[in-house]
Every structure is written in C-alpha cells, then in structure tokens.
Design a protein around this motif. Structure first.
Motif, short mmCIF file in Angstrom:
data_model
loop_
_atom_site.label_atom_id
_atom_site.label_comp_id
_atom_site.label_asym_id
_atom_site.label_seq_id
_atom_site.Cartn_x
_atom_site.Cartn_y
_atom_site.Cartn_z
N ASN A 173 -14.58 59.33 -19.44
CA ASN A 173 -13.33 58.65 -19.08
C ASN A 173 -13.35 57.22 -19.62
N ASP A 174 -12.16 56.64 -19.76
CA ASP A 174 -12.03 55.23 -20.14
C ASP A 174 -12.83 54.87 -21.38
N LEU A 175 -12.70 55.68 -22.40
CA LEU A 175 -13.44 55.39 -23.63
C LEU A 175 -12.98 54.10 -24.29
N GLY A 232 -9.01 60.29 -19.30
CA GLY A 232 -7.98 59.33 -19.66
C GLY A 232 -8.45 57.93 -20.04
N ASP A 233 -7.49 57.15 -20.56
CA ASP A 233 -7.74 55.81 -21.13
C ASP A 233 -8.70 55.86 -22.32
N ASP A 234 -8.35 56.71 -23.26
CA ASP A 234 -9.06 56.72 -24.54
C ASP A 234 -8.53 55.59 -25.43
N GLY A 236 -4.15 58.51 -19.21
CA GLY A 236 -4.46 57.27 -18.50
C GLY A 236 -3.34 56.25 -18.69
N ASN A 237 -3.40 55.17 -17.91
CA ASN A 237 -2.35 54.15 -18.02
C ASN A 237 -2.30 53.51 -19.40
N HIS A 238 -3.44 53.36 -20.07
CA HIS A 238 -3.40 52.72 -21.40
C HIS A 238 -2.85 53.64 -22.48
N SER A 268 -8.37 63.17 -12.68
CA SER A 268 -7.56 62.11 -12.09
C SER A 268 -7.83 60.75 -12.75
N HIS A 269 -6.79 60.14 -13.27
CA HIS A 269 -6.94 58.77 -13.78
C HIS A 269 -6.36 57.81 -12.73
N SER A 270 -7.08 57.65 -11.63
CA SER A 270 -6.53 56.90 -10.50
C SER A 270 -7.50 55.87 -9.93
N GLY A 304 -11.43 58.64 -13.26
CA GLY A 304 -11.48 57.59 -14.27
C GLY A 304 -10.73 56.38 -13.74
N HIS A 305 -10.45 55.43 -14.60
CA HIS A 305 -9.61 54.25 -14.33
C HIS A 305 -10.37 53.07 -13.74
N SER A 306 -11.23 53.29 -12.74
CA SER A 306 -11.94 52.15 -12.15
C SER A 306 -13.26 51.87 -12.88
#
Ligand code: ZN
Length: 497
Positions: A38-40, A84-86, A116-118, A215-217, A239-241
């Motif tokens: 996550n969050d790559l 998410g957030d790649d 993800g949000n990004h 979950s991207h939360s 992911g996300h945090s």
C-alpha cells in the motif's frame, strides 16, 4: 454451511498465529497467502541507507515485485492486493499523471487494487479513464458520481484462486473530500463504508469462501470499521495511514494488516481456509523488508523503471541553486523549508501573507546543489496558487484559531505571531502592527483554500477567492533559480504556547 461459526471467534492480541476451533474435515483445508502492499507513492527506484557503516539498498518496485514473484512461484496459493496510493511522491508520477504506476501494476497484475486518495490527484475523470484502460481490477464501492448515482468503480469482485473463492470489497476513507482538492473530487459523493460493505457481504457470503476488505482508509478508520461490520469479515487489508504492522492487529475478531509505505515492505498473511465450512481456521501475518538482491528483481519492471527514470532524469537533474542548510520539514511546527516556500509564494505573488499546509511539504533535502527534482519531491502536487483577502479583524481571529491546538501547523510568511493559550501577545504583518480595518492579501495553495474553515478558522463567506493558473512548482523553480544561494532558517514566525 453458514457463517455462524465466525461469531465464536475470540479476540487474541499479541499472538502471531491465531487458530480457531476446528469443526470441519482437514481434507477440506487449503492454505492461501495474501500478498499485500500500500501507499507506494511512486517510490519506483530503490533507496539506500547507511547502517553500521554498510550501505544498504532497499525498496524499489522491481524488487517488491521480485518478492511477489518469488512467493507466487513457491507458495501453493497466493492472492495479490494493492491497497492504494500508488500515485504521487516522485517526479515520474507527476509527469505521467500517475500512468507510470498503472503501467507497473499492469506488469504485476494484482488480483485487485483499491483506489487511494492520491489516485484522485489529477481529477476523478482522469483516474477513471486511466484505470478503465487497465486490465487489472480496480475497486471502490463507497464513492459515487452525484449525477449518475453510480459508483466510480465496482464495489467488489470474486477472485477464484485455484478453486478458493475470495470475495474482495474495496473502500476508501470517508474523509476523501477533506484530503483532496475540490477540483479533483467535484461531483462525487462519499458513502459510509459500512453500508456499502454490508450490501457486498450479503451478496458475497453465500457464494465465496472468505471475504476480504481492501481499504484505503487508515488504521483508525479500519478499526472502527471492524467494529461496525464485525467478524463476518475475514481480513482487512489496509493503507493510507502508512502504518507498519509487524503482525495483524485484531479488532472485534477481525485481523487488520497494513505494510507501511513506499515499497519498503511486503505484507504476507498466511491463512488456512476450510472450504466446506467457508471459514478461516488459522491465520498469521507478517511484513518483510524489501532488500535489493534477496530475490531477483522483476526484469520487466526494472526495464520500465530504468527507461522512464532516464527520461525524467535529464530534466530533474538541472541544478537551480545552492542549498546552504538542510531543508527539514515539520508537520507540527515552523520549518525552514516551510519558510522558504511561503516566502517564494508571498514575494512572487506580491501579497502581504502566504501560507501553506505542512502536510503538503513531502520531503527533507540535504544541503548542496538543489535540483528541480528535489523541489518536486518537496512539493509534488502541482497546486494552483490562490489569492484572497482577510481583514485585520479576521487575521486576529485566524491567529487566535492557529494559537489553539492543531496537529498540523500552517507554514507562514509575512505574519509574525506569538500566542499563549490562544491569546495574542504579539502580532505583526510586515513587522508592523495589524490594522483591524485594513484588507490584507493572502497567497496560498488551492488545497488550503478548498479547506478554508479548517485552516483559517473563519468562513470563506462572500469572499472572492481568485484561483490563478500558476502552479506552486513553477514559482519555486523560478524563485530558487533567482536566489542562486538559499539559506533557510527558522525565525520563530509562529510561536504557540
Ligand atoms: Zn492515502
């Protein structure tokens, strides 16, 4: 067999292996390993660090994929999930507006990726188009288009892993609109995750062996979600945090996992599933450091990354100025890099004040030649500059508001203030006392003005807010080039006691 046994699951914290009472026949038991990341944040190339005098190389998407390839080849059944957030974090993602990350995931072919949000950074229309052209499945159930009432992406998917039916549900933080610019998410509605998950579960439970939420939360929201949706769910991959969970955290009988960020770790969750009972019999999880050379890097990704990086390298290596002090960002206090950025905005836009949010400053930079690429690492978002006015009275309100407890500090140029318990003991603009009746011009980023009340503590009301076509990065490139030598220091511009 119904899922009723799952309600018998007890909460176990601190054990690496959690086994549940066995009701079924061992011949129906299969082992499935979830590989997750996550969050790559477009950290496609390996990084180096010095440990005990030795240089250590770690991360990089080709190496992460090398680990994935290794486990795909050596374990019986695996499923690959990207939480998410790649997008966003290095120049290649900015230049290609995220396409580089989709191209790499095309090579990996995760069984599912949640948005993800990004991924919204270049607007939801751009995101939807890019992912709809990809061949791996993107999920996102709790974001719908207001006009059509249809969700941006499918809420769930069933992945058949050699006969094991895995239901996967994709969701994102309910604060999506709070963490994106208005332009990026205009026309979207974010639904409560639990409502969407319950609908998916109802459909999936009768026809799948296990159910996973992708979950991207962030870990906090995931914990609340575990309480809301309950042990019907077998696993939350989060992911996300950017939380580095060395082992699963159990909340309300639901294991939650997350593998840090930036491709430094791969998460593995080993599950034994009884396919006749449709339940997980035992589960253990861990994260593995991605070290360069432990397993062969994925050749295709290595080639892709080398090629794409060489295209941007020439441009990014251009030296703009000499940085005399290390730039050190701070989320919760004034920082020297924050002072430099806001000075650049204020002086370029010729306003009285400039502010940026600390969370938008994304990297520290060591003293030495300052390149374009480094400025983009610091400010990767390409925010538009926004200009508006605040009266002297509003400035006082703003300062009192900033003088109360905030996790995130605003980086400021033009104003100097000192507050004690929210009371102003010193406040100047351009070293002069504030005139309550004056109107003062403010330059900021569109992200900040999109969340006006949160950052300023006063309503945007009837105010005219002028969104210019100028981007922060263009201003910073020019400001650095003009300065030639940069010496950024902390000046106690904002003192909050
Ligand atoms: Zn995120």
């Amino acid at each position: 067999m119904s899922k009723v046994f799952k309600f018998g699951i007890f909460i176990v914290i601190g054990l690496t292996v959690v086994s549940f009472p066995i009701f079924g026949n061992e011949s129906n038991q299969v082992r499935l390993t979830v590989l997750h990341w996550n969050d790559l944040h477009a950290a496609n190339t390996p990084k180096q660090s010095i440990k005990d005098g030795d240089t250590l190389y770690f991360g990089g998407y080709a190496n992460l994929a090398g680990y994935i390839n290794h486990y795909r080849n050596t374990l019986e059944h695996t499923i690959e999930l990207n939480a998410g957030d790649d997008f966003q974090g290095t120049p290649i993602s900015m230049i290609t507006e995220g396409q580089s990350q989709i191209d790499i995931n095309e090579i990996i072919q995760p069984d599912a990726m949640t948005i993800g949000n990004h991924e919204f950074d270049y607007t939801w229309q751009s995101l939807q188009k890019k992912f709809s052209e990809a061949t791996f499945p993107a999920l996102l159930g709790n974001v719908i288009v207001k006009e059509s009432g249809i969700s941006l992406f499918p809420a769930d998917i069933i992945v058949d892993v050699d006969g094991i039916k895995v239901g996967i549900i994709g969701v994102i933080t309910e604060d999506l609109l709070g963490v994106t610019t208005r332009k990026a998410t205009e026309g979207l509605i974010v639904l409560p995750k639990a409502d969407v998950i319950k609908v998916s579960l109802e459909k999936l439970i009768p026809i799948t062996d296990i159910q996973i939420i992708l979950s991207h939360s962030g870990f906090e929201e995931d914990s609340l979600m575990a309480v809301e949706v309950g042990p019907e769910v077998d696993l939350i991959v989060g992911g996300h945090s950017h939380t580095r969970l060395r082992e699963p955290k159990w909340v309300n009988g639901v294991p939650i996992v997350q593998a840090g960020s930036k491709g430094k770790w791969l998460g593995l969750v080993d599950m034994v599933i009884d396919t006749s009972l449709n339940r997980v019999v035992s589960l253990e999880g861990r994260i593995e450091d991605i070290l360069v050379g432990k397993y062969p890097a994925d050749k295709k990704i290595e080639e892709y990354v080398t090629k794409s990086e060489s295209i941007v390298k020439k441009e990014m290596d251009v030296v703009l100025a000499e940085l005399e002090t290390d730039w050190k960002r701070s989320y919760s206090s004034e920082s020297n890099v924050g002072n430099w950025i806001t000075d650049a905005l204020r002086l370029t836009m010729d306003t009285d004040i400039a502010v940026v949010n600390s969370g938008g400053i994304r990297a520290n930079i060591e003293a030495g030649p300052l390149t374009k690429g480094e400025i983009l690492e610091v400010c990767p978002f390409g925010n538009q500059i926004v200009i508006f006015k605040l009266s002297g009275t509003e400035i006082e309100e703003f300062v009192k508001y900033r003088g109360s407890k905030h996790r995130e500090t605003l980086q400021i140029s033009g104003i100097k203030f000192h507050t004690i318990d929210g009371n102003i003991v010193e406040l100047t603009i351009d070293d002069k006392p504030v005139n309550k009746d004056n109107l003062y011009s403010v330059a900021t980023l569109n992200y900040v003005s999109d969340h006006f009340e949160r950052f300023f503590g006063v309503t945007p009301a009837e105010r005219s807010i002028n969104t210019t076509s100028m981007l922060d990065r263009d201003i910073l490139f020019r400001f650095a080039r003009d300065q030639k030598t940069i010496n950024s220091v902390i000046e106690n511009r904002t003192v909050v006691e």
